[in-house]
Every structure is written in C-alpha cells, then in structure tokens.
Design a protein around this motif. Sequence first.
Motif, PDB file in Angstrom:
ATOM      1  N   TRP A 127       0.839  -1.173   0.000  1.00 31.26           N
ATOM      2  CA  TRP A 127       0.000   0.000   0.000  1.00 31.26           C
ATOM      3  C   TRP A 127       0.880   1.231   0.000  1.00 31.26           C
ATOM      4  N   LYS A 128       0.638   2.131  -0.913  1.00 25.77           N
ATOM      5  CA  LYS A 128       1.410   3.361  -1.052  1.00 25.77           C
ATOM      6  C   LYS A 128       0.585   4.532  -0.533  1.00 25.77           C
ATOM      7  N   ALA A 129       1.222   5.383   0.265  1.00 23.80           N
ATOM      8  CA  ALA A 129       0.533   6.572   0.779  1.00 23.80           C
ATOM      9  C   ALA A 129       0.132   7.470  -0.388  1.00 23.80           C
ATOM     10  N   LYS A 130      -1.012   8.109  -0.237  1.00 19.09           N
ATOM     11  CA  LYS A 130      -1.529   8.991  -1.284  1.00 19.09           C
ATOM     12  C   LYS A 130      -1.295  10.455  -0.907  1.00 19.09           C
ATOM     13  N   THR A 131      -1.153  11.265  -1.911  1.00 23.18           N
ATOM     14  CA  THR A 131      -1.135  12.698  -1.662  1.00 23.18           C
ATOM     15  C   THR A 131      -2.574  13.166  -1.472  1.00 23.18           C
ATOM     16  N   ALA A 132      -2.739  14.341  -0.921  1.00 24.46           N
ATOM     17  CA  ALA A 132      -4.087  14.893  -0.738  1.00 24.46           C
ATOM     18  C   ALA A 132      -4.795  15.052  -2.076  1.00 24.46           C
ATOM     19  N   SER A 133      -4.062  15.449  -3.107  1.00 24.59           N
ATOM     20  CA  SER A 133      -4.700  15.632  -4.423  1.00 24.59           C
ATOM     21  C   SER A 133      -5.115  14.287  -5.021  1.00 24.59           C
ATOM     22  N   GLU A 134      -4.340  13.221  -4.797  1.00 28.34           N
ATOM     23  CA  GLU A 134      -4.727  11.893  -5.272  1.00 28.34           C
ATOM     24  C   GLU A 134      -5.981  11.410  -4.532  1.00 28.34           C
ATOM     25  N   ALA A 135      -6.000  11.621  -3.217  1.00 29.42           N
ATOM     26  CA  ALA A 135      -7.164  11.214  -2.423  1.00 29.42           C
ATOM     27  C   ALA A 135      -8.414  11.983  -2.851  1.00 29.42           C
ATOM     28  N   MET A 136      -8.272  13.275  -3.110  1.00 26.48           N
ATOM     29  CA  MET A 136      -9.416  14.077  -3.548  1.00 26.48           C
ATOM     30  C   MET A 136      -9.908  13.597  -4.910  1.00 26.48           C
ATOM     31  N   ALA A 137      -8.997  13.278  -5.807  1.00 22.86           N
ATOM     32  CA  ALA A 137      -9.392  12.784  -7.135  1.00 22.86           C
ATOM     33  C   ALA A 137     -10.166  11.476  -7.011  1.00 22.86           C
ATOM     34  N   GLU A 138      -9.725  10.581  -6.140  1.00 19.50           N
ATOM     35  CA  GLU A 138     -10.450   9.325  -5.920  1.00 19.50           C
ATOM     36  C   GLU A 138     -11.832   9.592  -5.335  1.00 19.50           C
ATOM     37  N   LEU A 139     -11.901  10.490  -4.374  1.00 16.33           N
ATOM     38  CA  LEU A 139     -13.173  10.831  -3.748  1.00 16.33           C
ATOM     39  C   LEU A 139     -14.149  11.408  -4.770  1.00 16.33           C
ATOM     40  N   VAL A 140     -13.687  12.326  -5.591  1.00 22.19           N
ATOM     41  CA  VAL A 140     -14.538  12.934  -6.622  1.00 22.19           C
ATOM     42  C   VAL A 140     -15.020  11.862  -7.602  1.00 22.19           C
ATOM     43  N   ASP A 141     -14.112  10.990  -8.035  1.00 22.14           N
ATOM     44  CA  ASP A 141     -14.497   9.922  -8.963  1.00 22.14           C
ATOM     45  C   ASP A 141     -15.590   9.052  -8.359  1.00 22.14           C
ATOM     46  N   VAL A 142     -15.392   8.614  -7.127  1.00 23.87           N
ATOM     47  CA  VAL A 142     -16.381   7.752  -6.470  1.00 23.87           C
ATOM     48  C   VAL A 142     -17.696   8.498  -6.277  1.00 23.87           C
ATOM     49  N   ALA A 143     -17.635   9.737  -5.828  1.00 23.10           N
ATOM     50  CA  ALA A 143     -18.862  10.506  -5.571  1.00 23.10           C
ATOM     51  C   ALA A 143     -19.689  10.700  -6.835  1.00 23.10           C
ATOM     52  N   LEU A 144     -19.032  10.903  -7.963  1.00 27.37           N
ATOM     53  CA  LEU A 144     -19.750  11.177  -9.210  1.00 27.37           C
ATOM     54  C   LEU A 144     -20.175   9.927  -9.974  1.00 27.37           C
ATOM     55  N   THR A 145     -19.559   8.783  -9.685  1.00 26.28           N
ATOM     56  CA  THR A 145     -19.852   7.584 -10.478  1.00 26.28           C
ATOM     57  C   THR A 145     -20.570   6.476  -9.706  1.00 26.28           C
ATOM     58  N   ILE A 201     -21.278  18.485  -7.885  1.00 21.83           N
ATOM     59  CA  ILE A 201     -20.300  19.182  -7.056  1.00 21.83           C
ATOM     60  C   ILE A 201     -20.671  20.656  -7.041  1.00 21.83           C
ATOM     61  N   VAL A 202     -20.801  21.223  -5.857  1.00 22.36           N
ATOM     62  CA  VAL A 202     -21.129  22.645  -5.741  1.00 22.36           C
ATOM     63  C   VAL A 202     -19.979  23.454  -5.145  1.00 22.36           C
ATOM     64  N   GLU A 203     -19.022  22.756  -4.508  1.00 19.06           N
ATOM     65  CA  GLU A 203     -17.859  23.453  -3.970  1.00 19.06           C
ATOM     66  C   GLU A 203     -16.729  22.448  -3.814  1.00 19.06           C
ATOM     67  N   GLN A 204     -15.534  22.866  -4.227  1.00 23.06           N
ATOM     68  CA  GLN A 204     -14.375  21.984  -4.084  1.00 23.06           C
ATOM     69  C   GLN A 204     -13.120  22.810  -3.897  1.00 23.06           C
ATOM     70  N   SER A 205     -12.293  22.400  -2.942  1.00 24.21           N
ATOM     71  CA  SER A 205     -10.970  22.982  -2.747  1.00 24.21           C
ATOM     72  C   SER A 205     -10.007  21.815  -2.536  1.00 24.21           C
ATOM     73  N   GLU A 206      -8.780  22.116  -2.171  1.00 25.75           N
ATOM     74  CA  GLU A 206      -7.815  21.022  -2.007  1.00 25.75           C
ATOM     75  C   GLU A 206      -8.136  20.117  -0.824  1.00 25.75           C
ATOM     76  N   ASN A 207      -8.915  20.603   0.156  1.00 22.91           N
ATOM     77  CA  ASN A 207      -9.223  19.778   1.327  1.00 22.91           C
ATOM     78  C   ASN A 207     -10.714  19.709   1.671  1.00 22.91           C
ATOM     79  N   TYR A 208     -11.567  20.134   0.745  1.00 27.73           N
ATOM     80  CA  TYR A 208     -13.009  20.170   1.032  1.00 27.73           C
ATOM     81  C   TYR A 208     -13.796  19.867  -0.239  1.00 27.73           C
ATOM     82  N   LEU A 209     -14.865  19.087  -0.067  1.00 25.78           N
ATOM     83  CA  LEU A 209     -15.750  18.772  -1.190  1.00 25.78           C
ATOM     84  C   LEU A 209     -17.184  18.808  -0.691  1.00 25.78           C
ATOM     85  N   ARG A 210     -18.026  19.581  -1.388  1.00 25.34           N
ATOM     86  CA  ARG A 210     -19.460  19.611  -1.056  1.00 25.34           C
ATOM     87  C   ARG A 210     -20.243  19.269  -2.309  1.00 25.34           C
TER      88      ARG A 210
END
Length: 105
Positions: free
Chosen positions: A1-19, A29-38
Amino acid sequence: WKAKTASEAMAELVDVALTTDCDGFTPTIVEQSENYLRLEYKSKIFGFVDDVEFWFPADVGASKSRVDYRSASRLGQSDGDANRKRIKTLRLALSKYGWKSVGFS
C-alpha cells in the motif's frame, strides 16, 4: 500500500462521488478545494436535495490520514435512512482504492 497525496485522495473521492449510484440520487459538485468537497444529491422522483460534505483536516499528521464527512437532508424529519445508506455506499466504493473505514457498520 502506497501513501496517497491529498490531491490523489481528492481525485479518488470525486471519482467515487460522481460515479457511484446512491439510490438513484444525482450528485453535483457545488464546492471543491484542495481539502473540502461539497455535493448536492438530488432525488429523481421528488427532487429532494441532500447535502454531502467531505473535509480533509490538516491537523491529522503526515503518518495518518482522515476524512470527516456528513450527509444531511434539507427537508423533513425522516429521510428513510437515505443519508446513512449513501455514506455506506460511498465508503464501500472508496475501499476499492484502499480507503479504510473505522467504526462504521
């Protein structure tokens, strides 16, 4: 298991949330920053809107990662367990990326 960067984790979260299908609710998605997703999840039948938020707190430390979340209905006193089911569905989908859920059933 390889540690993820915050941007990699956010990309995975966005992918899962939308698909990921969450009982037929449509995510936007109505709001997104490097550490927040609404997101807003809208039901197809009645047009109800639920709010879902994810936050990556900065104070967790480099050796651990955590995402705080909430899912809440805008209207009514009962959501028929829709928010709990949605979060469980998203958490299971994120496990495919190696995400772990602690203390959730």
